[in-house]
Design a protein around this motif. Structure first.
Motif, PDB file in Angstrom:
ATOM      1  N   VAL A 180      60.054 -46.203 -59.202  1.00  0.00           N
ATOM      2  CA  VAL A 180      59.569 -46.951 -60.368  1.00  0.00           C
ATOM      3  C   VAL A 180      58.498 -47.950 -59.946  1.00  0.00           C
ATOM      4  O   VAL A 180      58.698 -48.755 -59.035  1.00  0.00           O
ATOM      5  N   SER A 181      57.351 -47.870 -60.623  1.00  0.00           N
ATOM      6  CA  SER A 181      56.273 -48.853 -60.442  1.00  0.00           C
ATOM      7  C   SER A 181      55.872 -49.387 -61.812  1.00  0.00           C
ATOM      8  O   SER A 181      56.057 -48.715 -62.832  1.00  0.00           O
ATOM      9  N   PHE A 182      55.319 -50.603 -61.826  1.00  0.00           N
ATOM     10  CA  PHE A 182      54.916 -51.189 -63.109  1.00  0.00           C
ATOM     11  C   PHE A 182      53.737 -52.129 -62.923  1.00  0.00           C
ATOM     12  O   PHE A 182      53.676 -52.889 -61.963  1.00  0.00           O
ATOM     13  N   GLN A 183      52.773 -52.041 -63.869  1.00  0.00           N
ATOM     14  CA  GLN A 183      51.617 -52.945 -63.922  1.00  0.00           C
ATOM     15  C   GLN A 183      51.483 -53.452 -65.354  1.00  0.00           C
ATOM     16  O   GLN A 183      51.636 -52.694 -66.309  1.00  0.00           O
ATOM     17  N   TYR A 184      51.180 -54.722 -65.494  1.00  0.00           N
ATOM     18  CA  TYR A 184      51.077 -55.315 -66.831  1.00  0.00           C
ATOM     19  C   TYR A 184      49.744 -54.998 -67.516  1.00  0.00           C
ATOM     20  O   TYR A 184      49.698 -54.821 -68.724  1.00  0.00           O
TER      21      TYR A 184
ATOM     22  N   SER B  79      45.135 -53.464 -62.331  1.00  0.00           N
ATOM     23  CA  SER B  79      45.848 -54.721 -62.114  1.00  0.00           C
ATOM     24  C   SER B  79      46.855 -54.551 -60.970  1.00  0.00           C
ATOM     25  O   SER B  79      47.233 -53.435 -60.621  1.00  0.00           O
ATOM     26  N   PRO B  80      47.301 -55.646 -60.373  1.00  0.00           N
ATOM     27  CA  PRO B  80      48.253 -55.538 -59.256  1.00  0.00           C
ATOM     28  C   PRO B  80      49.592 -54.974 -59.726  1.00  0.00           C
ATOM     29  O   PRO B  80      50.000 -55.173 -60.871  1.00  0.00           O
ATOM     30  N   LYS B  81      50.269 -54.268 -58.819  1.00  0.00           N
ATOM     31  CA  LYS B  81      51.585 -53.712 -59.133  1.00  0.00           C
ATOM     32  C   LYS B  81      52.631 -54.812 -59.032  1.00  0.00           C
ATOM     33  O   LYS B  81      52.811 -55.409 -57.974  1.00  0.00           O
ATOM     34  N   VAL B  82      53.312 -55.069 -60.143  1.00  0.00           N
ATOM     35  CA  VAL B  82      54.387 -56.061 -60.145  1.00  0.00           C
ATOM     36  C   VAL B  82      55.634 -55.469 -59.489  1.00  0.00           C
ATOM     37  O   VAL B  82      56.384 -56.158 -58.808  1.00  0.00           O
ATOM     38  N   LEU B  83      55.851 -54.170 -59.729  1.00  0.00           N
ATOM     39  CA  LEU B  83      56.907 -53.425 -59.037  1.00  0.00           C
ATOM     40  C   LEU B  83      56.262 -52.211 -58.393  1.00  0.00           C
ATOM     41  O   LEU B  83      55.413 -51.552 -59.017  1.00  0.00           O
ATOM     42  N   ASP B  84      56.662 -51.911 -57.154  1.00  0.00           N
ATOM     43  CA  ASP B  84      55.975 -50.860 -56.401  1.00  0.00           C
ATOM     44  C   ASP B  84      56.987 -49.897 -55.763  1.00  0.00           C
ATOM     45  O   ASP B  84      57.675 -50.241 -54.810  1.00  0.00           O
TER      46      ASP B  84
ATOM     47  N   GLU C   9      60.477 -58.430 -52.585  1.00  0.00           N
ATOM     48  CA  GLU C   9      59.357 -59.201 -52.038  1.00  0.00           C
ATOM     49  C   GLU C   9      58.068 -58.492 -52.429  1.00  0.00           C
ATOM     50  O   GLU C   9      57.840 -57.338 -52.058  1.00  0.00           O
ATOM     51  N   LYS C  10      57.236 -59.175 -53.213  1.00  0.00           N
ATOM     52  CA  LYS C  10      55.955 -58.625 -53.681  1.00  0.00           C
ATOM     53  C   LYS C  10      56.128 -57.249 -54.344  1.00  0.00           C
ATOM     54  O   LYS C  10      55.365 -56.318 -54.115  1.00  0.00           O
ATOM     55  N   GLY C  11      57.165 -57.147 -55.155  1.00  0.00           N
ATOM     56  CA  GLY C  11      57.379 -55.932 -55.927  1.00  0.00           C
ATOM     57  C   GLY C  11      58.042 -54.805 -55.188  1.00  0.00           C
ATOM     58  O   GLY C  11      58.230 -53.716 -55.750  1.00  0.00           O
TER      59      GLY C  11
END
Length: 733
Positions: free
Chosen positions: A496-500, A505-510, A701-703
């Motif tokens: 699961v990955s997520f970007q707002y 944009s940076p990945k909040v979850l990676d 840590e950092k997504g």
């Protein structure tokens, strides 16, 4: 090529997508603003040039973001192009000739600037020692012309929507039709009675006849008053019912929209849309149906005037046509001012709400003057819009008054000469004056109708734009999956990955792989901004993963109805909201009838029973909006009680005890540990006391997940988790 197409932005942050909508239309393709807004990943702060580029490429443009000087814009840039205006807005430059720059501004219309005025707004940086501005160059590719058209018709069907509501009240409309027809027939007889008084009663000196006609006129007058009274009541009932239906349907739609919609809207924009319903109600109650019968009166009295005297009829028709055309010439400018007023009123409303809600912060930071100046700047902009609107109204009124009075005076003179010549009688002259008055009224009503229609149409377009937003959950989704009210299932996250804000944009979850075991407590820890709350919101279906999938055992969460899933979830969020209602109602939000036993159990677990029962009104004590009058700890305990009252299978706590003192936290956690038995729990916390008893601790840590294990395993490992909690453990290096 014709005139460059122009669209007006519906919301404050829509300038970027609206620019793209205009350019697409210029090249022959129509897109709704909603479709382009989604493609540009708009947020409450607006849209970036990169977001506009993403949307443009998604519909088939080739794009290039550049810093260029004026000469390069003039000689090398393909027009139309999007330019950054005063570093806070986007406009379209579609033509440059003879030091004149032609722009399409989403907020102000088609404008022409001199070179110097344009450069003042555009220049924002220096490139190779020269002043330069930011621009997005666009050229259509073959893909653009192959794409299907996402039609504008969705948003242009506002008035049709209104007629759909009218069709639901056929009985009231029939009564209204009968009343208006009766009133029209009564009005039609009055000029003939007036003529008969002069030509028969006075000329033959028949006093009895005059009394008889006067009695008839009084009867007709009272009859018309009664009909008008009934008609107004019917209109009131009709307009109120439709207005309530419109607002109710609007709120139903709002409740169905996903959270990203609200995070991309200013609160003032939404509130102004609700207030738009007032204009629609006024349109229905004062203009919509009566104009049809004013038109009927106009036709009938025009025929009567033509029978009396053809030249007077022609004069009346000519001047009236000029009068209507003159007023209609101002309608486009009036609409542009209305859009500007909407945006400024939305700003004003948002500013006032923020001022009231943030009063404690304003006072603590001594920024009362700055906030007052901010509000006054908005009022100054509103004042300028109101001045422009008033000037426009004065020009309209002055010109229409001149044409209308000139027509009336000319017809009066013509009628007087006709009486002297003997072609009409004095009674006919008075009847003609009455007829002219009756003909003037429908014209005035028509002008009022066009203004009300324009207001209602603009309001309906804004409301309709919300109606065509995609719902959070498609109501047709059904896979036969049903929840077992007693059993749990594990939550499984796979890559699961997520970007707002879109792909750049940076990945909040990676690339998260995680199993949240059924019937167990999982704790998520990590530094601020590591993605903990975002992960919880994905699990609650506030957002959809950008990549990967989330399963409930073998079932993809996409196939589970959102409402059904949330029904078995209890949550305490960092920004949990306390409503302006009684304590009991705040705890039992979803229950129409409060279960006293469940309520008492919930407040006991949340350790707030003694506080509530110590209040004069106990559970019926009303608290202010967002918990005004409560401490942060009391708010958190109320939110915990709300989650417990629901008795859910899945529990999500995001810093649920962060504002509690140590004694309260210890008591509540002991109570909750009993309540958590056989439930699947996800806890986000920084405090060691909250997470140390979890079956599984996940360190973000950092997504990314950097550690997983129990408290003992992770402290022994002396890695990320150890560093996070060592101060609480009072351990050395």
């Amino acid at each position: 090529m014709g005139k460059f197409p122009h669209y007006t932005q519906l919301d404050q942050m829509d300038c970027g997508p609206t620019c793209l909508q205009m350019i697409a239309k210029h090249y022959g393709r129509s897109y709704t603003i909603g479709a382009l807004r989604k493609k540009s990943f708009i947020t409450r702060e607006g849209v970036s040039l990169l977001g506009i580029s993403d949307a443009a490429e998604a519909i088939g443009f080739r794009t290039l973001g550049v810093k260029i000087n004026y000469h390069q814009l003039l000689t090398e840039a393909p027009l139309p192009s999007v330019v950054h205006w005063y570093q806070r807005h986007f406009i379209v430059v579609y033509k440059i000739t003879n030091d004149k720059v032609f722009v399409a501004d989403p907020s102000s219309g088609l404008l022409t600037y001199s070179k110097n005025d344009f450069l003042k707004g555009w220049f924002s940086t220096i490139d190779s020692g020269q002043d330069a501005g930011i621009a997005l160059l666009l050229q259509p590719t073959p893909k653009f012309f192959e794409n299907g058209i996402e039609t504008e018709a969705e948003q242009k069907g506002g008035i049709k929507l209104l007629f759909g509501y009218l069709s639901l009240h056929k009985k009231l409309m029939l009564q209204l039709v009968l009343g208006l027809l009766t009133g029209s027939l009564i009005s039609l007889t009055l000029p003939f009675l007036t003529q008969s008084i002069i030509d028969i009663g006075i000329n033959t000196q028949n006093v009895q006849f005059i009394y008889l006609v006067l009695a008839g006129q009084f009867m007709l007058f009272f009859s018309r008053m009664a009909v008008d009274f009934i008609r107004r009541w019917i209109l009131l009932h009709l307009s109120t019912r439709i207005n309530i239906s419109l607002i109710s349907d609007f709120l139903v739609k709002l409740f169905k929209l996903p959270m990203p919609f609200f995070e991309g809207k200013m609160i003032g924009d939404i509130l102004r849309r609700i207030e738009d319903h007032t204009r629609i109600e006024q349109f229905i109650s004062t203009s919509s149906l009566s104009i049809l019968f004013s038109f009927f009166n106009f036709i009938v009295f025009s025929i009567v005037l033509a029978i009396y005297h053809i030249p007077m009829f022609l004069v009346f028709a000519g001047f009236s046509a000029c009068y209507i055309v003159f007023v209609l010439l101002f309608m486009k400018k009036r609409a542009a001012l209305d859009y500007k007023r909407f945006q400024q009123m939305a700003d004003n409303q948002s500013s006032l709400i923020q001022t009231v809600q943030g009063m404690s912060e304003i006072k603590m930071n001594n920024c009362e003057t700055q906030k007052r100046w901010e509000w006054e700047r908005i009022q100054a902009k509103l004042f300028h819009i109101n001045v422009a609107s008033t000037k426009l109204q004065q020009y309209q009124d002055a010109g229409s008054l001149f044409l209308n009075e000139s027509k009336n005076m000319l017809i009066t003179v013509m009628a007087a000469f006709a009486v002297i010549e003997g072609s009409i009688t004095l009674g006919m002259m008075l009847a003609i004056q009455y007829i002219i008055g009756q003909l003037n009224a429908p014209i005035q009503e028509f002008i009022a109708f066009t203004r009300a229609y324009q207001d209602a149409k603009i309001s309906l377009e804004r409301i309709n734009e919300i109606q065509h937003e995609k719902n959070e959950q498609d109501d047709s989704v059904h896979t036969g999956f049903t929840f077992n009210t007693t059993a749990n299932a594990s939550l499984i996250l796979h890559k699961v990955s997520f970007q707002y804000e879109g792909p750049h944009s940076p990945k909040v979850l990676d690339d998260i792989d995680l199993v949240i075991q059924e019937g167990k407590i999982t704790a998520i820890v990590g530094t601020s901004g590591s993605g903990k709350t975002t992960l919880m919101k994905l699990l609650l279906k506030f957002y959809k993963p950008t990549d990967g999938k989330i399963n409930l055992d073998a079932e993809n969460m996409e196939n589970i109805r959102t409402a059904e899933w949330r029904k078995i979830c209890g949550t305490v969020m960092q920004d949990g909201y306390i409503f302006s209602d009684t304590i009991a109602r705040n705890i039992s939000l979803a229950d129409e009838e409060i279960d006293a036993k469940k309520l008492r159990h919930a407040v006991q677990i949340a350790n707030i029973e003694s506080f509530i029962e110590g209040l004069p009104l106990g559970y019926n004590t009303k608290i202010g909006s967002n918990g005004v009058g409560l401490s942060q700890g009391q708010k958190q305990r109320l939110l915990i009680a709300r989650a417990v009252y629901k008795n859910p299978q899945y529990i999500f706590f995001d810093e649920a005890t962060s504002a509690l003192d140590a004694n309260n936290e210890k008591t509540i956690m002991e109570n909750l540990n009993q309540f958590f038995k056989d439930k699947t729990v996800l806890v986000i916390a920084h405090r060691l006391s909250t997470v140390k008893n979890a079956d599984q601790i996940v360190v973000l840590e950092k997504g990314k997940i950097v550690e997983v294990g129990s408290h003992e395993e992770l402290t022994t490992k002396k890695g990320f988790y150890y560093e996070l909690v060592k101060n609480q453990l009072e351990l050395g290096n």
